[in-house]
Design a protein around this motif. Structure first.
Motif, short mmCIF file in Angstrom:
data_model
loop_
_atom_site.label_atom_id
_atom_site.label_comp_id
_atom_site.label_asym_id
_atom_site.label_seq_id
_atom_site.Cartn_x
_atom_site.Cartn_y
_atom_site.Cartn_z
N ILE A 75 0.84 -1.20 0.00
CA ILE A 75 0.00 0.00 0.00
C ILE A 75 0.87 1.25 0.00
N TYR A 76 1.91 1.25 0.85
CA TYR A 76 2.82 2.40 0.91
C TYR A 76 3.59 2.56 -0.41
N ILE A 77 3.98 1.42 -1.00
CA ILE A 77 4.73 1.49 -2.26
C ILE A 77 3.85 2.04 -3.39
N LYS A 78 2.58 1.58 -3.44
CA LYS A 78 1.66 2.08 -4.47
C LYS A 78 1.36 3.56 -4.27
N ALA A 79 1.28 3.98 -3.01
CA ALA A 79 1.02 5.41 -2.72
C ALA A 79 2.27 6.26 -2.91
N LYS A 80 3.41 5.62 -3.23
CA LYS A 80 4.69 6.31 -3.45
C LYS A 80 5.11 7.16 -2.26
N ILE A 81 4.90 6.60 -1.09
CA ILE A 81 5.34 7.25 0.15
C ILE A 81 6.80 6.88 0.39
N PRO A 82 7.68 7.86 0.62
CA PRO A 82 9.10 7.54 0.83
C PRO A 82 9.31 6.68 2.08
N MET A 83 10.21 5.69 1.95
CA MET A 83 10.46 4.75 3.04
C MET A 83 11.54 5.28 3.98
N ASP A 84 11.20 6.34 4.72
CA ASP A 84 12.13 6.84 5.72
C ASP A 84 11.86 6.17 7.06
N LYS A 85 12.55 6.63 8.10
CA LYS A 85 12.45 5.99 9.42
C LYS A 85 11.03 6.09 9.97
N LYS A 86 10.38 7.24 9.80
CA LYS A 86 9.02 7.42 10.31
C LYS A 86 8.03 6.52 9.57
N LYS A 89 8.29 3.02 10.79
CA LYS A 89 7.65 2.87 12.10
C LYS A 89 6.14 2.80 11.97
N ARG A 90 5.58 3.64 11.07
CA ARG A 90 4.13 3.61 10.85
C ARG A 90 3.71 2.27 10.23
N ILE A 91 4.50 1.77 9.28
CA ILE A 91 4.19 0.47 8.67
C ILE A 91 4.15 -0.62 9.73
N ARG A 92 5.13 -0.60 10.65
CA ARG A 92 5.16 -1.62 11.69
C ARG A 92 3.96 -1.51 12.62
N MET A 93 3.60 -0.30 13.03
CA MET A 93 2.47 -0.13 13.95
C MET A 93 1.15 -0.53 13.27
N LEU A 94 0.98 -0.16 11.99
CA LEU A 94 -0.22 -0.57 11.26
C LEU A 94 -0.27 -2.08 11.09
N SER A 95 0.89 -2.69 10.83
CA SER A 95 0.95 -4.15 10.67
C SER A 95 0.57 -4.84 11.97
N ILE A 96 1.07 -4.32 13.10
CA ILE A 96 0.73 -4.90 14.41
C ILE A 96 -0.77 -4.75 14.66
N LEU A 97 -1.33 -3.58 14.35
CA LEU A 97 -2.76 -3.35 14.57
C LEU A 97 -3.60 -4.31 13.73
N VAL A 98 -3.26 -4.43 12.44
CA VAL A 98 -4.02 -5.33 11.56
C VAL A 98 -3.88 -6.78 12.03
N THR A 99 -2.68 -7.18 12.43
CA THR A 99 -2.44 -8.55 12.90
C THR A 99 -3.26 -8.85 14.15
N MET A 100 -3.25 -7.93 15.11
CA MET A 100 -3.99 -8.15 16.36
C MET A 100 -5.49 -8.20 16.11
N VAL A 101 -5.98 -7.32 15.24
CA VAL A 101 -7.41 -7.34 14.91
C VAL A 101 -7.78 -8.66 14.23
N PHE A 102 -6.93 -9.10 13.31
CA PHE A 102 -7.17 -10.36 12.61
C PHE A 102 -7.20 -11.54 13.59
N ILE A 103 -6.24 -11.58 14.51
CA ILE A 103 -6.19 -12.67 15.50
C ILE A 103 -7.41 -12.63 16.40
#
Length: 435
Positions: A75-86, A89-103
């Motif tokens: 999603i971030y790659i398609k939106a052409k958002i630069p992959m900086d440190k922030k 971190k947002r990708i990781r937090m969103l991934s954790i949120l989606v994973t926890m909701v899924f579980i």
């Protein structure tokens, strides 16, 4: 006047200090083992939420990696958002949120479907238990009436063991009823404490998942700081092997057990087995334990079905044998592959030993733990053989009797015992020689 420290004396001094400390620890372990075990038990109890968090993080990591790699990052790659440190971190937090909701959704749907059926099954068993006992009694009575010899043997056994059971209840169970109630109360308290630790562990696992690469990097940095580079490389490679063995076995066994539970539910529903959901859940859960699991789950389920309908019990036993053959020969190898590298004997050995020490949990994790120990010992033996310029394969040693100084293998040849000639024949031989 300058004072120079001799490194040799420092080395011997540190060696002597370590020997003294080791002697004190050995003495304390030898003569104060109860106090030490209490301290260790207290430390484990205090750190249980952290242990639960580490275990949950380890189990959730594959799902998190898949969600992050397959869903959030594209999603971030398609939106052409630069992959900086922030952004990372947002990708990781969103991934954790989606994973926890899924579980949470999966667990809610699973328990929402299973628990009401289990409650209804248990209630039905409790309310209809006298009827089931009646059915079983009538069936056994009819069976014995047609077999008088069997009836006399059974009556004799019932008379003998009913007296023993009565004496056991009067002498052992009834005097300890207060201890039994206290044990049950402590078990309930322990259950709620374990659930609370699990909740805290779940929160801790979120923080661990958020910084798992950092923790891994810090562990590697520590290894390279304390050990030389080749040793640190070997330690890291060993941990990767442990991770692949544990991760492959545990995730594969869980998937295998879920599939077996679903197959069992479909088949028991088709043949009309009583309490199909309850039986399938028990079979699926106990199937996590290798080798002994099917028997641990199948025997109580068969006894339950026997009280309701003996013919269905026979069908169920045949079905479980077919399912387990399918699991052991087709499904299990397909999912697990050779994740442990152990033969059938070592699997049974690991389950028996670790199950005897750690109970049900030991029966589950005993196989991957022993696989790691086995691989470590095998690597040590191979290294020692390679240092002696001897082959590391087992095949050359199967018939070896000795090895020469030039490492030539000599095959073992059994020495045949010389047969003694009877005295009579010897005399006859001498007579012939004189003639």
């Amino acid at each position: 006047m300058k004072f120079h420290l001799n490194k040799k004396y420092i080395y011997w001094g540190l060696t002597a200090l370590l020997v003294i400390i080791g002697g004190i620890l050995f003495y304390y372990v030898l003569f104060h083992s109860d106090s030490l075990s209490n301290v260790v038990h207290s430390l484990i109890t205090i750190s249980m939420p952290i242990i639960d968090g580490l275990i949950l993080a380890y189990l959730i990591t594959p799902i998190l990696n898949m969600v992050e790699r397959k869903i959030i990052k594209p999603i971030y790659i398609k939106a052409k958002i630069p992959m900086d440190k922030k952004s990372k971190k947002r990708i990781r937090m969103l991934s954790i949120l989606v994973t926890m909701v899924f579980i949470m959704i999966i667990l809610y749907e699973f328990f929402g479907m299973i628990i009401p059926e289990l409650i209804r099954s248990v209630q039905s068993i409790i309310f209809q238990f006298p009827t089931y006992v009646n059915n079983l009694t009538n069936w056994v009575t009819g069976l014995l009436e047609n077999n008088p010899d069997l009836e006399s043997v059974v009556n004799e056994l019932v008379t003998k063991y009913s007296t023993m059971l009565t004496n056991f209840l009067n002498s052992n169970v009834l005097p300890r009823i207060n201890d039994l109630i206290r044990t049950l109360s402590l078990s309930v308290i322990g259950f709620f404490r374990a659930m609370w630790n699990l909740i805290i562990g779940f929160i801790i696992s979120i923080y661990i998942l958020g910084s798992k690469e950092t923790f891994a990097g810090q562990a590697k940095k520590t290894a390279y700081a304390f050990f030389d580079v080749p040793t640190a490389n070997q330690i890291i490679a060993n941990f990767r092997f442990i991770h692949s063995t544990f991760g492959g076995f545990i995730s594969g066994k869980i998937i295998d057990s879920v599939i077996i539970g679903i197959i069992c539910f479909v088949c028991t529903s088709i043949i009309g087995t009583p309490y199909a959901i309850l039986v399938s859940v028990i079979i699926g859960v106990t199937n996590i334990i290798p080798f002994f699991g099917p028997w641990l789950g199948g025997i109580p389920c068969a006894l339950l079905i026997l009280m309701v309908n003996p013919i269905q019990c026979l069908y169920f036993i045949i079905l479980i044998m077919i399912i387990q053959q399918f699991d052991g020969n087709i499904l299990g190898p397909k999912i697990l592959g050779d994740s442990t590298g152990l033969s059938g004997f070592w699997v049974i050995f690991a389950i028996t030993v670790f199950g005897g020490i750690f109970g049900i949990l030991g029966m589950f994790v005993g196989v991957p733990i022993f696989a790691v120990l086995y691989a470590g010992f095998k690597a040590l033996v191979n290294r020692m053989l390679a240092n002696k310029d001897l082959p590391t394969e087992t095949q050359p040693y199967l018939m070896v009797g000795s090895i020469d100084d030039d490492n030539t293998f000599r095959e073992y040849v059994p020495v045949k015992k010389k047969r003694k000639i009877p005295e009579k024949k010897v005399k006859d031989k001498k007579t012939v020689e004189k003639d």
